[in-house]
Write an enzyme that holds these catalytic residues in place. Structure first.
Site, PDB file in Angstrom:
ATOM      1  N   GLY A 171      16.343  37.117  75.774  1.00 50.77           N
ATOM      2  CA  GLY A 171      17.513  36.265  75.632  1.00 50.77           C
ATOM      3  C   GLY A 171      17.223  35.147  74.657  1.00 50.77           C
ATOM      4  O   GLY A 171      16.055  34.884  74.343  1.00 50.77           O
ATOM      5  N   CYS A 214      10.155  39.787  77.152  1.00 51.67           N
ATOM      6  CA  CYS A 214      10.376  38.608  76.303  1.00 51.67           C
ATOM      7  C   CYS A 214      10.825  37.418  77.165  1.00 51.67           C
ATOM      8  O   CYS A 214      10.073  36.931  77.974  1.00 51.67           O
ATOM      9  CB  CYS A 214      11.366  38.948  75.202  1.00 51.67           C
ATOM     10  SG  CYS A 214      11.375  37.736  73.889  1.00 51.67           S
ATOM     11  N   TYR A 215      12.072  36.975  77.038  1.00 54.82           N
ATOM     12  CA  TYR A 215      12.527  35.878  77.907  1.00 54.82           C
ATOM     13  C   TYR A 215      12.311  36.246  79.380  1.00 54.82           C
ATOM     14  O   TYR A 215      11.987  35.388  80.203  1.00 54.82           O
ATOM     15  CB  TYR A 215      14.014  35.595  77.663  1.00 54.82           C
ATOM     16  CG  TYR A 215      14.559  34.452  78.488  1.00 54.82           C
ATOM     17  CD1 TYR A 215      14.579  33.161  77.987  1.00 54.82           C
ATOM     18  CD2 TYR A 215      15.046  34.667  79.780  1.00 54.82           C
ATOM     19  CE1 TYR A 215      15.066  32.114  78.748  1.00 54.82           C
ATOM     20  CE2 TYR A 215      15.544  33.628  80.553  1.00 54.82           C
ATOM     21  CZ  TYR A 215      15.550  32.346  80.033  1.00 54.82           C
ATOM     22  OH  TYR A 215      16.037  31.318  80.778  1.00 54.82           O
ATOM     23  N   HIS A 241       9.331  43.903  72.570  1.00 52.50           N
ATOM     24  CA  HIS A 241      10.531  44.663  72.968  1.00 52.50           C
ATOM     25  C   HIS A 241      10.262  46.164  72.953  1.00 52.50           C
ATOM     26  O   HIS A 241      10.231  46.772  71.892  1.00 52.50           O
ATOM     27  CB  HIS A 241      11.689  44.339  72.018  1.00 52.50           C
ATOM     28  CG  HIS A 241      12.217  42.961  72.203  1.00 52.50           C
ATOM     29  ND1 HIS A 241      13.215  42.676  73.111  1.00 52.50           N
ATOM     30  CD2 HIS A 241      11.875  41.783  71.635  1.00 52.50           C
ATOM     31  CE1 HIS A 241      13.472  41.381  73.086  1.00 52.50           C
ATOM     32  NE2 HIS A 241      12.680  40.813  72.202  1.00 52.50           N
ATOM     33  N   GLU A 262      12.274  48.422  73.956  1.00 52.63           N
ATOM     34  CA  GLU A 262      13.523  49.173  73.866  1.00 52.63           C
ATOM     35  C   GLU A 262      13.956  49.475  72.438  1.00 52.63           C
ATOM     36  O   GLU A 262      14.841  50.293  72.214  1.00 52.63           O
ATOM     37  CB  GLU A 262      14.639  48.420  74.609  1.00 52.63           C
ATOM     38  CG  GLU A 262      15.088  47.095  74.001  1.00 52.63           C
ATOM     39  CD  GLU A 262      14.233  45.879  74.384  1.00 52.63           C
ATOM     40  OE1 GLU A 262      13.037  46.073  74.677  1.00 52.63           O
ATOM     41  OE2 GLU A 262      14.765  44.753  74.336  1.00 52.63           O
ATOM     42  N   ASP A 284      38.457  58.475  72.780  1.00 55.27           N
ATOM     43  CA  ASP A 284      38.238  57.651  73.977  1.00 55.27           C
ATOM     44  C   ASP A 284      39.397  57.759  74.963  1.00 55.27           C
ATOM     45  O   ASP A 284      39.197  58.006  76.158  1.00 55.27           O
ATOM     46  CB  ASP A 284      38.023  56.177  73.606  1.00 55.27           C
ATOM     47  CG  ASP A 284      36.876  56.001  72.631  1.00 55.27           C
ATOM     48  OD1 ASP A 284      36.041  56.929  72.544  1.00 55.27           O
ATOM     49  OD2 ASP A 284      36.826  54.971  71.947  1.00 55.27           O
ATOM     50  N   LYS A 306      29.461  55.767  72.714  1.00 58.52           N
ATOM     51  CA  LYS A 306      30.372  56.689  72.023  1.00 58.52           C
ATOM     52  C   LYS A 306      29.877  58.138  72.048  1.00 58.52           C
ATOM     53  O   LYS A 306      30.642  59.065  72.312  1.00 58.52           O
ATOM     54  CB  LYS A 306      30.553  56.238  70.570  1.00 58.52           C
ATOM     55  CG  LYS A 306      31.609  56.998  69.813  1.00 58.52           C
ATOM     56  CD  LYS A 306      32.954  56.360  70.048  1.00 58.52           C
ATOM     57  CE  LYS A 306      34.064  57.047  69.288  1.00 58.52           C
ATOM     58  NZ  LYS A 306      35.334  56.352  69.478  1.00 58.52           N
TER      59      LYS A 306
END
Ligand code: XMP
Length: 528
Positions: free
Chosen positions: A50, A77-78, A173, A175, A232, A384
C-alpha cells in the site's frame, strides 16, 4: 478461501489473480474489513502492499482480530510492515525509496526447533532469486520472536518469519511478473502452508454463483438488467437465465446508434440461441430526435444518450413490472443486474484512514437513482478473460465472446458533427464492410478494436466519369492490452486498398477513405 486484505497497492488485485491461476479461490476485501462481519473463515490471510507508512496518523490498519484468527498470514511490502508494527511498533526506518529489481538471498534455518514452518515459504527457492521492490519504508530491526528468512543488499530484512506462529513477511512483490518465481512462493504459502484447496475452476464458479443468485433472489424475486450484445452483459444475463429463468428480464434499448442490424442480431442470439427473456425497445426516434442539431459537443452527445437511456430503461422496467403483477411468478422486481467486472470493483474500493467506504461501481451511471433496486453483480469477481472463459462454458457463441468493445454512445461518437439518420446509415454501412473484411482476413482477434468513423467534411472525387462531392470515411483499428494506451494496427496495403474500394463503391455518399495512424496517447481510441 484465502482472504486478501487490500491496502491499496497498484498490484493488489494481482495477488488474487495469481492465486486463482493456482486454482486457489481467494477474495480481496478492503484492509479495514471487520472480521466479525465476515460470514466465512479464511484458510489464510495475505496483507497487500500500500502507499502508506504505518507511522502516518491516518495510516490504515487491519482489524487486530486478524492476528488471533490462528490461520497463517503473509504480509507483502506494507503488509510486512503492518505485521512488524503490530508486534514491535518501533521497527521501521523511512530512508530512501527502493524501486526496481533486486537480488534476494534466502536464508534457511533447518528449523526443527521452531516447528518446521519457518523455511516453508521459500521451499524450493533456496539460493538467489530475482525480485521486484517498490517501497518507501523498510524494517530496521526485527520485532521480537521473528527471524530473518531473506535479505537483499539494500534490505537486511527482506523476508521475516515468526519463530512459533505461521506469520510471514516479505518486502518484495511476489505477485508481479518482475518477480519470476513469485508464483511458486505464493503457492508455498497458499497450498503448503495454508493448505487451501486447489479446486477453483470455472465450472465450480458457475455452480457457486447460481446457488448464490438463487439464495439472494429467493424463489419469487425478479431481476431486470440492460444488455448491449457485448460479452459482459450477455454472460451476466445468461447466468441469470440459468439461475432464475423467466424471472430475469433483459432489456435491449435500441438507441438508433447501434451497428448495422445489431438490435436484430442481438435479439436473435439472446432469445433463440440462449433462451433469455428479452424485451427490445426501439427508441431510435427519441434518441435521434434529441441528438438533432448537436454538432460540435461530444460530451453533450454522451449526456443526451446516457440520460435518454436511463429514461427509456426506467419506463420499460415499470411496464415489465406492471405486466408481471398478478402472474404466477409475481414477486416484485427488486434487483438490477449489472455486468461489473473485477477491475471496476477494485477501482471503486477506496478507504480513507480507518473507516472503509466501498463505492459501488455503476456501469450505467444514475440507473439506480430513483429506481429503488438492489444491485446484483455476478461477474464482480472475474477478470475479462475469465468472463470470456465463463461465456464459452455457458454456451455463448465464440463470435460474441470475442467481440470488440463497443461504447455505450455507439456510433454517435464515431459520427463527427451532427448525428442524422443519413449520417448513421453511411457510418453503419462503412463499418460493416470494414469489420467484414477484418474477419475475412483472420485479423479480428488480433485487433483489439476497429471501426469506421464519418468525418464531417466533403471532398471531391471522380466516379464513373462524373465529378462527385461526397464525404470521407476514416478507418480506425488498434491493438492494446488495457485500452489505456494503444497502437494503430499496421494493415498491409492490399487490405486497405480492398476495404477502400469496397466502401467507396458500395456506400452511397462516400468518395474517400483515410486510415487513422494516431496512437493513444495522444489520440483516444474513439474519435470523440
Ligand atoms: P478512448 O476513446 O477513451 O476509449 O480511448 C477507451 C475505451 O473505452 C470505450 N469508450 C466508451 N465506452 N461509453 C462506453 O461505454 C463511452 O462513453 C466510451 N468512450 C470510450 C472505447 O470504445 C474504448 O474501448
Amino acid at each position: 478461501t484465502i482472504l486478501v486484505l487490500d491496502f491499496g497497492s497498484q498490484y493488489s488485485h494481482l495477488i488474487t489473480r495469481r492465486l486463482r491461476e493456482l486454482n486457489v479461490y481467494s477474495e480481496m476485501l478492503p484492509c479495514t474489513q471487520k472480521l466479525a462481519e465476515l460470514s466465512w473463515t479464511p484458510k489464510g490471510v495475505i496483507l497487500s502492499g500500500g502507499p502508506y507508512s504505518v507511522y502516518w496518523d491516518d495510516a490504515p490498519h487491519v482489524d487486530p482480530a486478524v492476528f488471533s484468527l490462528g490461520v497463517p498470514m503473509l504480509g507483502i511490502c506494507y503488509g510486512l510492515q503492518e505485521i512488524a508494527w503490530h508486534f514491535g511498533k518501533n521497527v521501521l526506518a523511512g530512508e530512501k525509496r527502493e524501486y526496481g529489481h533486486a537480488y534476494l538471498k534466502v536464508e534457511s534455518h533447518g528449523d526443527a526447533e521452531m516447528g518446521g514452518h519457518v523455511d516453508k515459504l521459500f521451499k524450493g527457492l533456496e539460493g538467489d532469486m530475482e525480485v521486484w521492490m517498490s517501497h518507501g519504508d523498510k524494517l530496521s530491526h526485527l520485532p521480537d520472536d521473528f527471524v530473518t528468512t531473506a535479505t537483499t543488499s539494500n534490505a537486511p530484512f527482506a523476508g521475516i518469519a515468526h519463530r512459533h506462529k505461521m506469520l510471514y513477511g516479505i518486502q518484495f512483490h511476489p505477485e508481479v511478473t518482475h518477480t519470476p518465481r513469485g508464483k511458486e512462493l505464493l503457492k508455498n504459502f497458499a497450498v503448503d502452508i495454508c493448505q487451501a484447496k486447489t479446486d477453483w475452476t470455472m465450472g465450480k464458479f458457475v455452480d457457486q454463483e447460481l446457488a448464490r443468485i438463487r439464495a439472494l433472489v429467493g424463489d419469487k424475486g425478479q431481476v431486470i438488467g440492460a444488455v448491449s450484445g457485448g460479452v459482459d452483459s450477455t454472460v451476466a444475463a445468461k447466468l441469470m437465465q440459468e439461475a432464475i429463468g423467466e424471472r430475469f428480464h433483459a432489456v435491449l434499448v435500441d438507441n438508433g446508434v447501434l451497428r448495422l442490424d445489431e438490435a436484430k442480431q442481438v435479439k436473435e442470439t439472446l432469445t433463440k440461441g440462449l433462451g433469455i427473456n428479452l424485451t427490445v425497445v426501439d427508441a431510435s426516434d427519441r434518441f435521434l430526435g434529441r441528438l438533432k442539431g448537436v454538432t460540435d459537443d461530444p460530451e453533450k452527445k454522451r449526456k443526451i444518450i446516457g440520460n435518454t437511456f436511463i429514461e427509456v430503461f426506467q419506463e420499460t422496467a415499470k411496464k415489465i413490472a406492471a405486466e408481471s403483477q398478478g402472474s404466477s411468478r409475481a414477486g416484485e422486481i427488486e434487483w438490477l443486474l449489472q455486468g461489473t467486472l473485477y477491475p471496476d470493483v477494485i477501482e471503486s474500493i477506496s478507504f480513507k484512514g480507518p473507516s472503509a467506504t466501498i463505492k459501488t461501481h455503476h456501469n450505467v451511471g444514475g440507473l439506480l437513482e430513483g429506481m429503488h433496486l438492489k444491485l446484483i453483480e455476478p461477474l464482480r469477481e472475474l477478470f475479462k478473460d475469465e468472463v470470456r472463459e465463463l461465456g464459452t462454458n455457458l454456451g455463448i457463441p465464440e463470435d460474441l465472446v470475442w467481440r470488440h468493445p463497443f461504447p455505450g454512445p455507439g456510433i454517435a461518437i464515431r459520427i463527427l458533427g451532427e448525428v442524422t439518420p443519413e449520417q448513421v446509415r453511411i457510418a453503419r454501412e462503412a463499418d460493416y464492410i470494414f469489420i467484414e473484411e477484418i474477419r475475412a482476413a483472420g485479423l479480428y482477434r488480433k485487433i483489439s478494436q476497429a471501426f469506421a468513423a464519418l468525418l464531417p467534411v466533403k471532398a471531391v472525387g471522380v466516379m464513373g466519369d462524373k465529378r462527385v462531392h461526397d464525404q470521407v470515411i476514416a478507418l480506425r483499428a488498434v491493438e492494446t492490452s488495457d485500452f489505456m494506451t494503444a497502437d494503430w494496427y499496421p494493415f498491409d496495403g492490399a487490405f486497405l486498398k480492398k476495404v477502400s474500394r469496397r466502401i467507396v463503391n458500395e456506400v452511397e455518399g462516400v468518395c474517400r477513405v483515410v486510415y487513422d495512424i494516431t496512437s493513444k496517447p495522444p489520440g483516444t481510441i474513439e474519435m470523440e
